[in-house]
Design an enzyme around this catalytic site. Sequence first.
Site, mmCIF file in Angstrom:
data_model
loop_
_atom_site.group_PDB
_atom_site.id
_atom_site.type_symbol
_atom_site.label_atom_id
_atom_site.label_comp_id
_atom_site.label_asym_id
_atom_site.label_seq_id
_atom_site.Cartn_x
_atom_site.Cartn_y
_atom_site.Cartn_z
ATOM 1 N N ALA A 65 0.836 -1.199 0.000
ATOM 2 C CA ALA A 65 0.000 0.000 0.000
ATOM 3 C C ALA A 65 0.872 1.250 0.000
ATOM 4 O O ALA A 65 2.021 1.227 0.433
ATOM 5 C CB ALA A 65 -0.917 0.000 1.218
ATOM 6 N N SER A 181 1.530 3.895 10.496
ATOM 7 C CA SER A 181 2.165 5.015 9.804
ATOM 8 C C SER A 181 2.700 6.009 10.829
ATOM 9 O O SER A 181 1.995 6.375 11.769
ATOM 10 C CB SER A 181 1.168 5.721 8.885
ATOM 11 O OG SER A 181 1.722 6.933 8.402
ATOM 12 N N THR A 253 7.067 1.719 7.473
ATOM 13 C CA THR A 253 8.330 2.459 7.449
ATOM 14 C C THR A 253 8.862 2.671 8.868
ATOM 15 O O THR A 253 8.141 2.529 9.849
ATOM 16 C CB THR A 253 8.131 3.827 6.782
ATOM 17 O OG1 THR A 253 7.096 4.540 7.481
ATOM 18 C CG2 THR A 253 7.730 3.664 5.330
ATOM 19 N N TYR A 324 7.767 -2.025 -2.608
ATOM 20 C CA TYR A 324 7.397 -0.631 -2.893
ATOM 21 C C TYR A 324 8.653 0.137 -3.291
ATOM 22 O O TYR A 324 8.887 0.402 -4.466
ATOM 23 C CB TYR A 324 6.701 -0.007 -1.690
ATOM 24 C CG TYR A 324 6.243 1.435 -1.876
ATOM 25 C CD1 TYR A 324 6.789 2.274 -2.838
ATOM 26 C CD2 TYR A 324 5.248 1.967 -1.077
ATOM 27 C CE1 TYR A 324 6.366 3.583 -2.995
ATOM 28 C CE2 TYR A 324 4.818 3.287 -1.225
ATOM 29 C CZ TYR A 324 5.389 4.082 -2.180
ATOM 30 O OH TYR A 324 4.971 5.384 -2.333
#
Length: 344
Positions: A65, A181, A253, A324
Site C-alpha cells: 500500500a 504510519s 516504514t 514498494y
Amino acid sequence: MLNALYPLLRPALFSMDAEDAHHFTLNNLMRAKRMGLAGCIGNSIADDPRTVMGVRFPNPVGLAAGLDKDGAYIDGLAAFGFGFIEVGTVTPRAQPGNPRPRMFRLPQADALINRMGFNNGGVDAFIRNVQASRWKAEGGVLGLNIGKNADTPIERAADDYLYCLERVYPHASYVTVNISSPNTKNLRQLQGASELDSLLSTLKAAQQRLADQHKRYVPVALKIAPDLDDDQVRNIGDALVRHKIDGVIATNTTISRDAVKGLPHAEEAGGLSGRPVFEASTRVVRALREVIGDALPIIGVGGIFSGADARAKIDAGAQLVQVYSGLIYRGPTLVRECASALRR
C-alpha cells in the site's frame, strides 16, 4: 520492454521532484494500459499460487500500500505481474495530507523518506475507483488498506476504521488495518496493549457481522511498525492470536535514521523505507513468527530489492511478500525476479 528501458528512464524520473515523478509514472502507466500496450509495460503474472488467509494468490509477490492511495491506477500496476495489489491507505473523508515537499529520495542508501500523511480522496471516491478497475473483476487479488483521518481524535480512531471497513468490505479480497504510519499524529499509540485489544475486538465483531450480511468472509490483516521491541512484538502477536485476526503485515516504514546518518534529506521528518529498513523489518517478521507460531500468516515487506531479499523474508517466517521502494529503484523487473526466487 519497460524492464529493459527502466534503467534508462530512471535518471530522468529521479531528476524530478519525487512526488511529481510518482504521479507522472502512474499516469503514463494508465495511458499505456488504455492504449492496449500492457504487454510492453512489464510482466505476465507468474503462476505460482499460494492460499493464504483463505485467499488464492496467483503468486506470492505483491505491491505494498501507499503507491496507489486512491485505487486509481490498479489496472496499470497489474501489468507488472503482481500476485496481489494493495491500495490505500484510505480514510473516511478526503484529506490533503501534509504540506509539500513530503517525499524525498536518498539514492546513496536506496531509500525514501515520506511524510505524506494519508493524502487521499476519501473512501467513497476510493470505492468508485476500485469498482471501475478490471483487476478484481478478472480475478485479481486486491487488498484495501484503511486508516483514520488526521483530525479524528485517537480516542475515536475505531470509529474511522469501522466506517471504512463497512464500506470497503464488499469490494476487497482482504482488508488491511494500518495503525503503524508515523505520519499521522499518535497513530502508533494504537499498537499499545490496551488500545490494540480494544480496536481488534471492535473490528473482529464488525467483520463477523459483515460476513453474515454479505454472505462472504473477507480476511482482515493488521499492518505494524518495525520500531518495536521484543515485548511489543510479543504483545501484538498475542493480541492477533487472541482476537483471531487473519494476518499481519510486517512492516511499515521506520522512524530510525541510524542507517542513513549524514546523507542528504536524512533528517527530514517521516517514515524511512528501502534498503535501510530491511534488517529491522525482517527481525520483526522472525520475532513475530516465534510468538504466533502457525496461528496466522505474515506478509513480509520492507527493503526488498532482490529475489534473495524476498527469500529472506520467507525464511524468516513470511508466507507472502510486498515491494514498494525497491520497485521505485529497480523497476518492474524486481517483481519477476522475486517471483522466480520464491517459485516452488
